[in-house]
Design an enzyme around this catalytic site. Structure first.
Site, PDB file in Angstrom:
ATOM      1  N   SER A  31       0.829  -1.191   0.000  1.00 10.37           N
ATOM      2  CA  SER A  31       0.000   0.000   0.000  1.00 10.37           C
ATOM      3  C   SER A  31       0.876   1.259   0.000  1.00 10.37           C
ATOM      4  O   SER A  31       1.697   1.443  -0.896  1.00 10.37           O
ATOM      5  CB  SER A  31      -0.962  -0.033   1.195  1.00 10.37           C
ATOM      6  OG  SER A  31      -1.946   0.960   1.077  1.00 10.37           O
ATOM      7  N   ASP A 108      -9.871  -4.692  -5.279  1.00 10.29           N
ATOM      8  CA  ASP A 108      -9.408  -3.670  -4.336  1.00 10.29           C
ATOM      9  C   ASP A 108     -10.249  -2.402  -4.518  1.00 10.29           C
ATOM     10  O   ASP A 108     -10.304  -1.837  -5.613  1.00 10.29           O
ATOM     11  CB  ASP A 108      -7.931  -3.368  -4.614  1.00 10.29           C
ATOM     12  CG  ASP A 108      -7.268  -2.542  -3.529  1.00 10.29           C
ATOM     13  OD1 ASP A 108      -7.939  -1.650  -2.966  1.00 10.29           O
ATOM     14  OD2 ASP A 108      -6.080  -2.772  -3.259  1.00 10.29           O
ATOM     15  N   HIS A 141      -7.640  -5.390  -0.855  1.00  8.19           N
ATOM     16  CA  HIS A 141      -6.472  -4.725  -0.271  1.00  8.19           C
ATOM     17  C   HIS A 141      -6.046  -5.376   1.049  1.00  8.19           C
ATOM     18  O   HIS A 141      -5.198  -4.855   1.753  1.00  8.19           O
ATOM     19  CB  HIS A 141      -6.824  -3.250  -0.018  1.00  8.19           C
ATOM     20  CG  HIS A 141      -5.659  -2.312   0.010  1.00  8.19           C
ATOM     21  ND1 HIS A 141      -4.987  -1.916  -1.126  1.00  8.19           N
ATOM     22  CD2 HIS A 141      -5.039  -1.673   1.036  1.00  8.19           C
ATOM     23  CE1 HIS A 141      -4.022  -1.074  -0.808  1.00  8.19           C
ATOM     24  NE2 HIS A 141      -4.022  -0.914   0.502  1.00  8.19           N
TER      25      HIS A 141
END
Length: 211
Positions: A31, A108, A141
């Site tokens: 991320s 995601d 995610h």
């Protein structure tokens, strides 16, 4: 935090672990930590043997997260922002020979507006930089996504970190919390001749120099 990751941490390791060859290092992130890993690598290709990322923020000057952070840290001049944007940085790199590995979940919720991996892919193609962008259907995610494919990333780095003289090398991991750290520790058994796995918080490492 940038100076800590790139300069101070390798010195601390070298001073305290004489068997560690800090000239053989790789870097990884998830991320915002993926953003940090990519930008640090692209600014220091002489220091890191390889880079990989899960769901990285690759084009922050064009996403709401990045625009908010950069305007607060760096001010309104977008030309200053480009120094902390992987998509902008890769356009200046015409000598990248080691493949960059990125895994991105197709489900995601941040993919379309925040992560923008296709922008980075196009920039890599423009300069001939080798990129393996794996779009993974059914994944988001979350940490389950990381846990599913983390062994592939360990193997990716292992092939570039192998040392002919069997000196210890290290993999620098930019993680967001202790759960990510635990997964890396559990997977580090796959590393060969990589005896130190350094894991730190990604919060500061991904930020500009003012952090």
């Amino acid at each position: 935090m940038y100076d800590y990751v790139v300069k101070e941490l390798p010195k601390v390791l070298s001073d305290n672990f004489e068997q560690l060859n800090t000239s053989r290092a790789s870097i990884f992130g998830h991320s915002m930590g993926g953003h940090g890993a990519l930008t640090i690598y692209l600014k220091n290709t002489d220091k890191y043997k390889s880079v990989s990322a899960f769901s990285p923020v690759v084009n922050p000057i064009n996403c709401p997260w990045g625009q908010k952070a950069f305007s607060n840290y760096l001010g309104p001049a977008k030309s200053d922002w480009e120094e902390y944007d992987a998509t902008c940085l890769i356009k200046k790199c015409n000598k990248i020979s080691t493949p960059i590995l990125i895994d991105q979940g197709e489900d995601d919720k941040f993919l379309a507006k925040q992560l923008l991996p296709r922008n980075f892919e196009e920039a890599c193609k423009a300069v001939g930089a080798p990129l393996t962008l794996r779009m993974q259907p059914g994944y988001d995610h979350s940490y389950f996504f990381i846990a599913t494919f983390i062994d592939d990333h360990i193997a990716h780095h292992s092939q570039f970190l192998k040392s002919a003289d069997y000196q210890a090398t290290y993999l620098l991991t930019l993680v967001n919390d202790l759960l990510s750290l635990e997964m890396w520790i559990n997977s580090s058994r796959l590393l060969q001749n990589v005896t130190v796995c350094v894991c730190i918080s990604a919060v500061g490492a991904a930020c500009p120099k003012h952090c």
